[in-house]
Design an enzyme around this catalytic site. Sequence first.
Site, PDB file in Angstrom:
ATOM      1  N   GLY A 144       0.834  -1.190   0.000  1.00 21.04           N
ATOM      2  CA  GLY A 144       0.000   0.000   0.000  1.00 21.04           C
ATOM      3  C   GLY A 144       0.872   1.245   0.000  1.00 21.04           C
ATOM      4  O   GLY A 144       2.049   1.208   0.370  1.00 21.04           O
ATOM      5  N   CYS A 145       0.291   2.371  -0.401  1.00 18.53           N
ATOM      6  CA  CYS A 145       1.071   3.610  -0.482  1.00 18.53           C
ATOM      7  C   CYS A 145       1.483   4.099   0.904  1.00 18.53           C
ATOM      8  O   CYS A 145       2.653   4.422   1.143  1.00 18.53           O
ATOM      9  CB  CYS A 145       0.307   4.684  -1.245  1.00 18.53           C
ATOM     10  N   TYR A 146       0.545   4.151   1.847  1.00 19.93           N
ATOM     11  CA  TYR A 146       0.893   4.560   3.207  1.00 19.93           C
ATOM     12  C   TYR A 146       1.893   3.595   3.854  1.00 19.93           C
ATOM     13  O   TYR A 146       2.884   4.029   4.446  1.00 19.93           O
ATOM     14  CB  TYR A 146      -0.355   4.662   4.080  1.00 19.93           C
TER      15      TYR A 146
END
Length: 309
Positions: free
Chosen positions: A115-117
Amino acid sequence: MSVSVFIDGAVGTTGLEIRERLSGRGDVSLLILDEARRKDEFARRDALNDADIVILCLPDDAAKEAVAMIDNATTRVIDASTAHRIAHGWTYGFAELERDQAKRIAGARFVANPGCYPTGFLALVRPLVRDGLLPADALVTVNATSGYSGGGKSMIAEFESGAAATAFRPYALSLGHKHVPEMTRHAGLSHGPVFQPAVANTYRGMVVEVPLHLTQLAAGADRRLVLDAFEATYEGCGLVRVSDDTPATIAIEDDAGTDRMTLHVFAHHDLRQLRLVATLDNLGKGAAGAAVQNLNLMAGLDPLAGLAR
């Protein structure tokens, strides 16, 4: 000879970004279904089984269904959804996370795109846990803000139509966000971080912060030791940069439009506090760029081919 690739979900934000990075490359052959065939289950099943590598840009349940439709033993899969990021039998697709992670990805059949986070969080926290600078049972928080493209078509439409009527909006206020298990597992933490995500009124870009008191770290740890851990971890990595500078400000757009990530460490000597900061593009290193990097590794190609540094 080129590797054949089918992007299932190529009309979504991440899928379109991946396709843009792969288009025109002589070492990749894209299998593309037109609008009618894209919705034809048999045509889609054929494409899933005909490709050397499939990239799934789908909601979680649809991604699981797509994997179940692959009935051969050779097609390899990169899943950009949340569905398989802590699943047994899947290799985590953050190439810089561990010293041998790129090698694991290269040999894997099933790869879960991060995921990006979590990408920003893990880049900051995992080296400290692995090197014993941050105890595995530490209680940490992560504050993170993304451009609105991270919310997909509906959020893009909301912000670009003016309906959002805000410049900054925290969300997931009830906690328990679906990224937390991924962050906890791959950081090597015993407890999930307090995750505080927000969206800003800018199309792309991301800032991820982990604040720490020096009392949370091993005895004698300071900014220099943290930077040393980062530099040792990411030395020679083409897409992760460690900055020794302490700029007065950082912008959410600092790495927007690229596939790289930049790490900073800020400190206050008297207060004995650190502020670890990662900037990246939520659609680049946080999504499409990571998928293309994983594809390159799995296909035995230049790991940075088609990526913007």
